[in-house]
Design an enzyme around this catalytic site. Structure first.
Site, PDB file in Angstrom:
ATOM      1  N   SER A 228      36.729  20.349  -1.995  1.00  0.00           N
ATOM      2  CA  SER A 228      38.075  20.940  -1.962  1.00  0.00           C
ATOM      3  C   SER A 228      39.086  20.257  -2.880  1.00  0.00           C
ATOM      4  CB  SER A 228      38.640  20.945  -0.539  1.00  0.00           C
ATOM      5  OG  SER A 228      37.834  21.696   0.315  1.00  0.00           O
TER       6      SER A 228
ATOM      7  N   HIS B  40      22.587  20.802  -3.957  1.00  0.00           N
ATOM      8  CA  HIS B  40      23.889  21.196  -3.393  1.00  0.00           C
ATOM      9  C   HIS B  40      23.727  21.541  -1.911  1.00  0.00           C
ATOM     10  CE1 HIS B  40      27.562  23.406  -2.612  1.00  0.00           C
ATOM     11  NE2 HIS B  40      28.067  22.716  -3.623  1.00  0.00           N
TER      12      HIS B  40
ATOM     13  N   ASN C  24      31.848  24.135 -10.470  1.00  0.00           N
ATOM     14  CA  ASN C  24      30.729  24.835  -9.826  1.00  0.00           C
ATOM     15  C   ASN C  24      31.240  26.214  -9.409  1.00  0.00           C
ATOM     16  OD1 ASN C  24      28.602  25.760  -8.326  1.00  0.00           O
ATOM     17  ND2 ASN C  24      28.834  24.279  -6.646  1.00  0.00           N
ATOM     18  N   TRP C  25      30.895  27.204 -10.223  1.00  0.00           N
ATOM     19  CA  TRP C  25      31.389  28.560  -9.939  1.00  0.00           C
ATOM     20  C   TRP C  25      30.661  29.216  -8.765  1.00  0.00           C
ATOM     21  CZ3 TRP C  25      32.082  31.613 -15.212  1.00  0.00           C
ATOM     22  CH2 TRP C  25      33.165  31.055 -15.914  1.00  0.00           C
ATOM     23  N   LYS C  26      29.556  28.590  -8.344  1.00  0.00           N
ATOM     24  CA  LYS C  26      28.727  29.187  -7.275  1.00  0.00           C
ATOM     25  C   LYS C  26      28.345  30.612  -7.679  1.00  0.00           C
ATOM     26  CE  LYS C  26      30.907  26.033  -4.101  1.00  0.00           C
ATOM     27  NZ  LYS C  26      31.250  25.671  -2.734  1.00  0.00           N
TER      28      LYS C  26
ATOM     29  N   GLY D 133      34.741  23.194  -6.837  1.00  0.00           N
ATOM     30  CA  GLY D 133      34.233  24.520  -6.486  1.00  0.00           C
ATOM     31  C   GLY D 133      35.323  25.557  -6.592  1.00  0.00           C
TER      32      GLY D 133
ATOM     33  N   GLU E 239      29.528  14.573  -1.964  1.00  0.00           N
ATOM     34  CA  GLU E 239      30.237  15.746  -1.438  1.00  0.00           C
ATOM     35  C   GLU E 239      30.089  15.786   0.085  1.00  0.00           C
ATOM     36  OE1 GLU E 239      30.969  18.986  -4.429  1.00  0.00           O
ATOM     37  OE2 GLU E 239      28.942  19.385  -3.743  1.00  0.00           O
TER      38      GLU E 239
HETATM   39  C1  PEP Z   1      31.186  22.354  -3.972  1.00  0.00           C
HETATM   40  O1  PEP Z   1      30.758  23.105  -3.093  1.00  0.00           O
HETATM   41  O2  PEP Z   1      30.446  21.786  -4.807  1.00  0.00           O
HETATM   42  C2  PEP Z   1      32.630  22.152  -4.036  1.00  0.00           C
HETATM   43  C3  PEP Z   1      33.093  21.078  -4.627  1.00  0.00           C
HETATM   44  O3  PEP Z   1      33.351  23.142  -3.473  1.00  0.00           O
HETATM   45  P1  PEP Z   1      34.903  23.162  -3.121  1.00  0.00           P
HETATM   46  O4  PEP Z   1      35.633  22.467  -4.224  1.00  0.00           O
HETATM   47  O5  PEP Z   1      35.221  24.635  -3.050  1.00  0.00           O
HETATM   48  O6  PEP Z   1      35.029  22.463  -1.819  1.00  0.00           O
END
Ligand code: PEP
Length: 254
Positions: free
Chosen positions: A212, A94, A9-11, A233, A164
């Protein structure tokens, strides 16, 4: 267990297409020998078309899709438009979109239209925090049941459920590490809710973990977290970290 899936997920990153192209091309190069792991990259909408031409091994996903197919909905992109464009997956619900006001009712409408357009939804659910009374289990249960309400049982398997916990996401203020045990407990709970709803003999949705994840703990989550994949992410913006995670999943598939 089915083949593992690793989803980036590149956001809203990176800032330029040039950087996006470089990141995607480098990931594609590093995963050229991967055979048993499904790899999905979800970039911002505007990069989808050009990135699609760069790899056949990596599937593309969008980060949202609206519930109407076409019409006067300024700023929205429909699931059907994305499907017509060659996109395979879409992240829905999300926590960063929920924080902007998206509700379970919105997510339910989006899930239904994504499935009928032929996209494979990645439904994100997870509590904002944990409380001593374990109320967070009920919170996650409501998110899940309200989001999938009215979706025919024989189509539920098309959804990938991403657990998540918001408190473990990299950008959450005062974040804490979740453990594979946290993930395992919740995925057992989610599987029970779904199997109670589906009854015996129906194909189950896949469950993955996100929050994370990096190349140091991905193996632990895949081995002990009760999941069939990971949503990544921050670490997905780093070629080495992301492709290490893919390679770890590939070894888990053996
Ligand atoms: C997310 O927000 O979907 C995610 C998994 O982010 P991160 O890995 O940066 O916590």
């Amino acid at each position: 267990m089915s083949k593992k899936i690793i989803i980036a997920n590149w956001k809203m990153n990176p800032l330029t297409f040039k950087e996006a192209e470089k990141l995607f091309a480098n990931v594609a190069k590093e995963v050229s020998e991967i055979k048993k792991t499904e790899i999905v990259v979800c970039p911002p909408f505007i990069y989808l078309e050009k990135l699609k031409k760069l790899s056949r091994k990596i599937s593309l996903g969008a980060q949202d899709a609206f519930w109407n197919e076409v019409g006067a909905f300024t700023g929205e992109v429909s699931a059907l438009m994305l499907e017509n464009f060659g996109v395979k997956y879409v992240i829905l619900g999300h926590s960063e979109r929920r924080a902007l006001g998206e509700t379970n009712i919105d997510i339910n409408r989006k899930l239904k239209s994504a499935i009928s357009a032929g996209l494979l939804p990645i439904l994100c659910i997870g509590e904002n925090d944990r409380d001593e009374n374990h109320e967070y289990f009920n919170f996650v249960k409501s998110q899940l049941l309200e989001s999938i309400s009215g979706i025919p049982k024989n189509l539920l398997y098309k959804i990938t459920i991403a657990y998540e916990p918001v408190w473990a996401i990299s950008t959450t203020f005062n974040r804490r590490d979740a453990t594979p045990t946290d993930s395992k407990e919740m995925t057992i709970f989610i599987r029970k809710i779904i199997s109670d709803k589906l009854g015996a003999g129906m194909k189950m949705p896949r469950i993955i973990y996100g929050g994370s994840v990096n190349n140091r703990d991905a193996g632990e989550f895949l081995e002990h977290g009760g999941v069939e994949g990971l949503l990544v992410g921050k670490a997905s913006l780093d070629v080495k970290k992301f492709t290490d995670i893919v390679k770890i999943a590939e070894n888990e598939n053996d």
